[in-house]
Design a protein around this motif. Sequence first.
Motif, PDB file in Angstrom:
ATOM      1  N   ASP A  59      26.553  21.083 -18.085  1.00  0.00           N
ATOM      2  CA  ASP A  59      25.500  20.138 -17.641  1.00  0.00           C
ATOM      3  C   ASP A  59      24.834  20.331 -16.416  1.00  0.00           C
ATOM      4  O   ASP A  59      23.984  19.620 -16.003  1.00  0.00           O
ATOM      5  CB  ASP A  59      25.984  18.713 -18.156  1.00  0.00           C
ATOM      6  CG  ASP A  59      26.184  18.631 -19.523  1.00  0.00           C
ATOM      7  OD1 ASP A  59      25.612  19.064 -20.558  1.00  0.00           O
ATOM      8  OD2 ASP A  59      27.224  18.176 -19.699  1.00  0.00           O
ATOM      9  N   VAL A  60      25.564  21.007 -15.503  1.00  0.00           N
ATOM     10  CA  VAL A  60      25.059  21.141 -14.226  1.00  0.00           C
ATOM     11  C   VAL A  60      23.825  21.718 -14.169  1.00  0.00           C
ATOM     12  O   VAL A  60      23.433  22.826 -14.460  1.00  0.00           O
ATOM     13  CB  VAL A  60      26.311  21.920 -13.245  1.00  0.00           C
ATOM     14  CG1 VAL A  60      25.743  22.366 -11.834  1.00  0.00           C
ATOM     15  CG2 VAL A  60      27.408  21.349 -13.035  1.00  0.00           C
ATOM     16  N   SER A  61      23.002  21.354 -13.013  1.00  0.00           N
ATOM     17  CA  SER A  61      21.801  22.056 -12.940  1.00  0.00           C
ATOM     18  C   SER A  61      21.659  22.601 -11.572  1.00  0.00           C
ATOM     19  O   SER A  61      22.521  22.186 -10.657  1.00  0.00           O
ATOM     20  CB  SER A  61      20.452  21.159 -13.172  1.00  0.00           C
ATOM     21  OG  SER A  61      20.486  19.934 -12.391  1.00  0.00           O
ATOM     22  N   ASN A  62      20.545  23.512 -11.133  1.00  0.00           N
ATOM     23  CA  ASN A  62      20.576  24.440  -9.988  1.00  0.00           C
ATOM     24  C   ASN A  62      20.737  23.376  -8.786  1.00  0.00           C
ATOM     25  O   ASN A  62      19.809  22.308  -8.715  1.00  0.00           O
ATOM     26  CB  ASN A  62      19.176  25.020 -10.044  1.00  0.00           C
ATOM     27  CG  ASN A  62      19.247  26.282 -10.443  1.00  0.00           C
ATOM     28  OD1 ASN A  62      20.263  27.037 -10.514  1.00  0.00           O
ATOM     29  ND2 ASN A  62      18.128  26.968 -10.342  1.00  0.00           N
ATOM     30  N   GLY A  63      21.466  23.837  -7.700  1.00  0.00           N
ATOM     31  CA  GLY A  63      21.425  23.052  -6.663  1.00  0.00           C
ATOM     32  C   GLY A  63      22.691  22.037  -6.548  1.00  0.00           C
ATOM     33  O   GLY A  63      22.988  21.680  -5.301  1.00  0.00           O
ATOM     34  N   MET A  64      23.056  21.490  -7.800  1.00  0.00           N
ATOM     35  CA  MET A  64      23.768  20.423  -7.695  1.00  0.00           C
ATOM     36  C   MET A  64      25.179  20.469  -6.939  1.00  0.00           C
ATOM     37  O   MET A  64      25.735  19.689  -6.580  1.00  0.00           O
ATOM     38  CB  MET A  64      24.088  20.039  -9.116  1.00  0.00           C
ATOM     39  CG  MET A  64      23.364  18.860  -9.667  1.00  0.00           C
ATOM     40  SD  MET A  64      24.088  18.157 -11.026  1.00  0.00           S
ATOM     41  CE  MET A  64      25.491  17.111 -10.407  1.00  0.00           C
ATOM     42  N   MET A  65      25.523  21.995  -7.040  1.00  0.00           N
ATOM     43  CA  MET A  65      27.076  22.055  -6.728  1.00  0.00           C
ATOM     44  C   MET A  65      27.170  22.457  -4.947  1.00  0.00           C
ATOM     45  O   MET A  65      28.260  22.326  -4.508  1.00  0.00           O
ATOM     46  CB  MET A  65      27.537  23.298  -7.157  1.00  0.00           C
ATOM     47  CG  MET A  65      27.878  23.284  -8.912  1.00  0.00           C
ATOM     48  SD  MET A  65      28.674  21.694  -9.360  1.00  0.00           S
ATOM     49  CE  MET A  65      30.324  22.144  -9.157  1.00  0.00           C
ATOM     50  N   ASP A  66      26.138  22.506  -4.231  1.00  0.00           N
ATOM     51  CA  ASP A  66      26.036  22.718  -2.944  1.00  0.00           C
ATOM     52  C   ASP A  66      26.925  21.704  -2.401  1.00  0.00           C
ATOM     53  O   ASP A  66      27.696  21.995  -1.359  1.00  0.00           O
ATOM     54  CB  ASP A  66      24.743  22.891  -2.442  1.00  0.00           C
ATOM     55  CG  ASP A  66      23.862  24.369  -2.916  1.00  0.00           C
ATOM     56  OD1 ASP A  66      24.254  24.889  -3.671  1.00  0.00           O
ATOM     57  OD2 ASP A  66      22.654  24.329  -2.372  1.00  0.00           O
ATOM     58  N   GLU A  67      26.165  20.444  -2.372  1.00  0.00           N
ATOM     59  CA  GLU A  67      26.999  19.351  -1.749  1.00  0.00           C
ATOM     60  C   GLU A  67      28.502  19.085  -2.563  1.00  0.00           C
ATOM     61  O   GLU A  67      29.135  18.792  -1.369  1.00  0.00           O
ATOM     62  CB  GLU A  67      26.118  18.032  -2.059  1.00  0.00           C
ATOM     63  CG  GLU A  67      26.643  16.829  -1.169  1.00  0.00           C
ATOM     64  CD  GLU A  67      25.462  15.673  -1.412  1.00  0.00           C
ATOM     65  OE1 GLU A  67      24.410  15.785  -1.640  1.00  0.00           O
ATOM     66  OE2 GLU A  67      26.163  14.513  -1.113  1.00  0.00           O
ATOM     67  N   MET A  68      28.736  19.502  -3.648  1.00  0.00           N
ATOM     68  CA  MET A  68      30.190  19.572  -3.868  1.00  0.00           C
ATOM     69  C   MET A  68      31.143  20.495  -3.223  1.00  0.00           C
ATOM     70  O   MET A  68      32.152  19.954  -2.933  1.00  0.00           O
ATOM     71  CB  MET A  68      30.071  19.765  -5.565  1.00  0.00           C
ATOM     72  CG  MET A  68      29.445  18.738  -6.592  1.00  0.00           C
ATOM     73  SD  MET A  68      30.402  17.351  -6.763  1.00  0.00           S
ATOM     74  CE  MET A  68      31.510  18.072  -8.058  1.00  0.00           C
ATOM     75  N   ILE A  69      30.583  21.732  -3.098  1.00  0.00           N
ATOM     76  CA  ILE A  69      31.359  22.591  -2.311  1.00  0.00           C
ATOM     77  C   ILE A  69      31.384  22.426  -0.643  1.00  0.00           C
ATOM     78  O   ILE A  69      32.463  22.499  -0.171  1.00  0.00           O
ATOM     79  CB  ILE A  69      30.479  23.993  -2.407  1.00  0.00           C
ATOM     80  CG1 ILE A  69      30.797  24.311  -4.110  1.00  0.00           C
ATOM     81  CG2 ILE A  69      31.110  25.093  -1.582  1.00  0.00           C
ATOM     82  CD1 ILE A  69      32.165  24.637  -4.732  1.00  0.00           C
ATOM     83  N   SER A  70      30.404  21.706  -0.311  1.00  0.00           N
ATOM     84  CA  SER A  70      30.445  21.253   1.188  1.00  0.00           C
ATOM     85  C   SER A  70      31.470  20.154   1.275  1.00  0.00           C
ATOM     86  O   SER A  70      32.174  20.169   2.035  1.00  0.00           O
ATOM     87  CB  SER A  70      29.212  20.872   1.649  1.00  0.00           C
ATOM     88  OG  SER A  70      28.152  21.656   1.540  1.00  0.00           O
ATOM     89  N   ALA A  71      31.672  19.231   0.172  1.00  0.00           N
ATOM     90  CA  ALA A  71      32.555  18.170   0.213  1.00  0.00           C
ATOM     91  C   ALA A  71      34.036  18.989   0.187  1.00  0.00           C
ATOM     92  O   ALA A  71      34.983  18.645   0.792  1.00  0.00           O
ATOM     93  CB  ALA A  71      32.402  17.500  -1.049  1.00  0.00           C
ATOM     94  N   VAL A  72      34.182  20.054  -0.835  1.00  0.00           N
ATOM     95  CA  VAL A  72      35.429  20.565  -0.610  1.00  0.00           C
ATOM     96  C   VAL A  72      36.005  21.085   0.434  1.00  0.00           C
ATOM     97  O   VAL A  72      36.926  20.939   1.123  1.00  0.00           O
ATOM     98  CB  VAL A  72      35.361  21.918  -1.828  1.00  0.00           C
ATOM     99  CG1 VAL A  72      36.704  22.700  -1.861  1.00  0.00           C
ATOM    100  CG2 VAL A  72      35.293  21.283  -3.243  1.00  0.00           C
ATOM    101  N   GLN A  73      34.876  21.651   1.176  1.00  0.00           N
ATOM    102  CA  GLN A  73      35.535  22.367   2.531  1.00  0.00           C
ATOM    103  C   GLN A  73      35.834  21.223   3.526  1.00  0.00           C
ATOM    104  O   GLN A  73      36.858  21.170   4.341  1.00  0.00           O
ATOM    105  CB  GLN A  73      34.183  22.957   3.201  1.00  0.00           C
ATOM    106  CG  GLN A  73      33.771  24.340   2.445  1.00  0.00           C
ATOM    107  CD  GLN A  73      32.353  25.013   2.997  1.00  0.00           C
ATOM    108  OE1 GLN A  73      31.633  24.265   3.324  1.00  0.00           O
ATOM    109  NE2 GLN A  73      32.173  26.097   2.777  1.00  0.00           N
ATOM    110  N   GLU A  74      35.149  19.867   3.436  1.00  0.00           N
ATOM    111  CA  GLU A  74      35.375  18.960   4.294  1.00  0.00           C
ATOM    112  C   GLU A  74      36.848  18.258   4.058  1.00  0.00           C
ATOM    113  O   GLU A  74      37.621  18.011   4.944  1.00  0.00           O
ATOM    114  CB  GLU A  74      34.338  17.995   4.354  1.00  0.00           C
ATOM    115  CG  GLU A  74      33.026  18.153   4.956  1.00  0.00           C
ATOM    116  CD  GLU A  74      33.302  18.819   6.615  1.00  0.00           C
ATOM    117  OE1 GLU A  74      34.107  18.123   7.338  1.00  0.00           O
ATOM    118  OE2 GLU A  74      32.635  19.774   6.858  1.00  0.00           O
TER     119      GLU A  74
END
Length: 111
Positions: A52-67
């Motif tokens: 159900d993920v749409s385009n662009g949604m995961m960018d902030e999720m991946i930034s969160a993973v890095q932090e």
Amino acid sequence: MEDCIFCKIANGEIPANIVYESENVLAFDDINPMAPVHVVVVPRVHVATLMDVSNGMMDEMISAVQEIAKIKGVDKKGFRTVINCNEDGGQIIFHLHIHILGGRKLSDEMG
Ligand code: 5GP
Ligand code: ZN
């Protein structure tokens, strides 16, 4: 969404040990950790599965993973991310989440 545990954590209705917050993303320690570091990263809005993920949604999720990897001190030694999707993927909570697992050498088995 009503009766969604992760929405309730995001709303503050259910307590959790929050480790990271940004505008659209929240992360907290897993209640049943499978490794010394086991964090769950969720979008604040209810999204049921990876499908159900749409385009662009995961960018902030991946930034969160890095932090979070830095916060938890596993960025250098390494960690594993897992997204379980639907029944065969072992998804139990139907609010999209990325597991971050680390703090020990993880098994080579992927499933
Ligand atoms: P899934 O199998 O859906 O990918 O993983 C769901 C994860 O959510 C499990 O690792 C489980 O331990 C965790 N979990 C379930 N309920 C709660 C809760 O109320 N609080 C926290 N912090 N984690 C939870
Ligand atoms: Zn939800």
